[in-house]
Motif scaffolding. Structure first.
Motif, mmCIF file in Angstrom:
data_model
loop_
_atom_site.group_PDB
_atom_site.id
_atom_site.type_symbol
_atom_site.label_atom_id
_atom_site.label_comp_id
_atom_site.label_asym_id
_atom_site.label_seq_id
_atom_site.Cartn_x
_atom_site.Cartn_y
_atom_site.Cartn_z
ATOM 1 N N VAL A 224 49.931 39.241 36.064
ATOM 2 C CA VAL A 224 48.644 39.034 35.395
ATOM 3 C C VAL A 224 48.851 38.788 33.907
ATOM 4 C CG1 VAL A 224 46.459 40.127 34.750
ATOM 5 C CG2 VAL A 224 47.334 40.380 37.066
ATOM 6 N N ARG B 47 50.246 35.355 33.017
ATOM 7 C CA ARG B 47 49.239 34.288 33.072
ATOM 8 C C ARG B 47 48.338 34.344 31.840
ATOM 9 N NH1 ARG B 47 49.418 35.650 38.583
ATOM 10 N NH2 ARG B 47 47.608 37.030 38.409
ATOM 11 N N CYS B 48 47.988 35.568 31.418
ATOM 12 C CA CYS B 48 47.181 35.713 30.201
ATOM 13 C C CYS B 48 47.949 35.181 29.000
ATOM 14 C CB CYS B 48 46.833 37.184 29.964
ATOM 15 S SG CYS B 48 45.788 37.913 31.224
ATOM 16 N N SER C 106 48.019 31.403 29.018
ATOM 17 C CA SER C 106 46.709 30.855 28.667
ATOM 18 C C SER C 106 46.449 30.945 27.175
ATOM 19 C CB SER C 106 45.611 31.598 29.441
ATOM 20 O OG SER C 106 44.334 31.168 29.041
ATOM 21 N N LEU D 21 45.187 41.526 25.754
ATOM 22 C CA LEU D 21 43.994 41.843 26.534
ATOM 23 C C LEU D 21 42.729 41.835 25.676
ATOM 24 C CD1 LEU D 21 45.258 44.713 28.897
ATOM 25 C CD2 LEU D 21 45.046 42.265 29.370
ATOM 26 N N LEU E 267 40.571 38.608 25.732
ATOM 27 C CA LEU E 267 40.072 38.105 27.006
ATOM 28 C C LEU E 267 38.601 38.488 27.188
ATOM 29 C CD1 LEU E 267 43.099 38.997 29.310
ATOM 30 C CD2 LEU E 267 42.594 36.820 28.196
ATOM 31 N N LYS F 174 34.471 40.078 31.532
ATOM 32 C CA LYS F 174 34.510 39.930 32.995
ATOM 33 C C LYS F 174 35.939 40.063 33.520
ATOM 34 C CE LYS F 174 31.554 37.112 34.623
ATOM 35 N NZ LYS F 174 30.790 35.896 35.011
ATOM 36 N N SER F 175 36.899 39.479 32.801
ATOM 37 C CA SER F 175 38.299 39.593 33.210
ATOM 38 C C SER F 175 38.805 41.015 33.035
ATOM 39 C CB SER F 175 39.162 38.630 32.388
ATOM 40 O OG SER F 175 38.787 37.293 32.605
ATOM 41 N N LEU F 176 38.434 41.650 31.922
ATOM 42 C CA LEU F 176 38.904 43.001 31.645
ATOM 43 C C LEU F 176 38.383 44.000 32.672
ATOM 44 C CD1 LEU F 176 38.558 43.025 27.760
ATOM 45 C CD2 LEU F 176 40.662 42.862 29.093
ATOM 46 N N ARG G 290 37.868 43.390 35.787
ATOM 47 C CA ARG G 290 38.727 43.230 36.969
ATOM 48 C C ARG G 290 40.107 43.838 36.728
ATOM 49 N NH1 ARG G 290 37.154 37.790 36.729
ATOM 50 N NH2 ARG G 290 39.329 37.205 36.333
ATOM 51 N N PHE G 291 40.619 43.682 35.502
ATOM 52 C CA PHE G 291 41.975 44.135 35.202
ATOM 53 C C PHE G 291 42.085 45.648 35.130
ATOM 54 C CE2 PHE G 291 43.103 39.920 32.875
ATOM 55 C CZ PHE G 291 43.117 39.274 34.092
#
Length: 391
Positions: free
Chosen positions: A14, A17-18, A21, A55, A58, A61-63, A65-66
């Motif tokens: 994960v 990928r972050c 990006s 992090l 980001l 919404k992503s956080l 999930r993470f």
């Protein structure tokens, strides 16, 4: 640079990928120093400070999930210090909360970009609610009219139920905001004979001394400069009443110089995208006849400076649909003096967002929303702030 930690394979995937990006996007120039001179042979190790740095850039919404990736990430993302860092580092998205049934979150960024298609997300955990105010990602809502008051973060879906307050059903005015002097979130409710204030730090309500302003205005206060604002229900003077959340005192702000002959319809106040107070005059008679100016909007460019009131927008009646079919209410004044307006049908149960462009004298209409009751859409930002602690 702090302790080096080894993370699990899932965390590594994960975070990689972050990393990829972020390094591809020039907007994240703040990471330049941290990401400079990377090791040519990647050994699967991340510095804990660098993890927090990545992090924090980001979306919420992503956080959310993470938080399920691993225990260390759950602890980090749940940390109030990380929530503050995220606010200062990440440019949070703006959303509009449409309190139809069920409640929907509308992508406000698409409206700002003047996109033809505007997406939305259904929030099933809030099927029917009234909103008392919004600040810093938190929304003070009421479950049905006269029901429980709840602080809610629609981005994380976390909630906090306020202790019961007497006579909430008979409130005359209300509001929600933040007091930076005491670092506290506050809810104010004006009842028939008294004013009550809830503070999140104490977790309790208190009654403030009786005020001469009780009964002079109604509805939700407009939050600006850590004060709530209402327009007095008086046709002769129409002053703006403000309530300072730190001092917990009322004061009056003078309105723009308006000719009394112009006041033939509805007056209201709101906030611009640049955090300035605006006042609007809606001439229902001119709108009905489709002659003259339907809306006039003034903006207070410098707070508490009466001379800074400026007339910025005039919307001709001919630019709007007839009054007997629709009612209009400004939500927000945007850049270039564009106005986001809520159009309410008088013949059926739906409303529609309309973006009016004064330079081109045209309006763009967005998706219709069916509802069984109507509440004004509310603007909010995505944050990790907890409704339980305010941090």
């Amino acid at each position: 640079m702090g302790n080096i930690i080894f993370i699990s394979l899932s965390c590594y995937g994960v975070l990689s990928r972050c990393w990829d990006s972020i390094t591809r996007r020039a907007t994240y120039v703040g990471l330049e120093g941290a990401l400079s001179n990377p090791s040519p042979s990647w050994d699967g190790r991340f510095d804990d400070d660098l993890i927090a740095e990545i992090l924090s850039r980001l979306p919420v919404k992503s956080l959310v999930r993470f938080r399920c990736v691993c225990k260390s990430w759950l602890a980090l993302i749940s940390d109030p210090n990380f929530a503050r860092k995220h606010i200062s580092t990440y440019t949070s998205r703006l959303n509009l909360l449409e309190t139809v049934n069920p409640t929907r979150s509308i992508d406000f960024e698409a409206i700002l970009k003047d996109d033809d298609r505007v997406g939305y997300t259904v929030l099933p955990e809030a099927p029917r609610l009234w909103v008392l105010g919004s600040y810093n990602g938190l929304i003070c809502r009421e479950e049905d009219e006269g029901g429980d008051l709840i602080l809610w973060n629609p981005s994380t879906r976390d909630t906090y139920k306020l202790p019961e307050q007497i006579k909430t059903r008979y409130r005359q005015f209300f509001g929600f905001g933040y007091d930076s002097t005491n670092e506290d979130y506050k809810v104010i409710v004006g009842l028939e004979t008294e004013i009550t204030i809830f503070t999140l730090k104490t977790g309790s309500w208190k009654i403030v001394e009786q005020s001469e302003y009780v009964g002079r205005f109604f509805g939700e206060g407009c939050l600006l400069n850590e004060a709530l604002h209402w327009l007095e229900d008086c046709r002769s003077k129409f002053p703006i009443i403000s309530f300072d959340l730190a001092e917990e005192k009322f004061q009056e702000l003078p309105p723009p110089n308006i000719c009394r002959k112009e006041v033939s319809g509805r007056l209201g106040i709101g906030k611009t995208i640049g955090n300035c107070l605006f006042l609007y005059l809606y001439g229902s008679k001119r709108h009905t006849c489709q002659t003259g100016i339907a809306f006039i909007i003034w903006v207070l460019n410098e707070y508490e400076v009466n001379e800074s009131w400026t007339r910025v927008v005039q919307i001709p009646s001919s630019s709007l649909s007839p009054c007997h079919i629709f009612d209009y209410e400004p939500i927000l004044v945007l850049e270039d003096d564009k106005v986001l307006i809520n159009r309410i049908s008088n013949r059926s149960e739906w409303n529609q967002l309309v973006l009016y462009n004064p330079k081109e004298n045209r309006q763009k209409k967005y998706r219709r929303l069916i509802h069984d009751y109507y509440i004004m859409p509310k603007l909010y930002v995505e944050t990790l702030v907890s409704p339980k602690t305010g941090r």
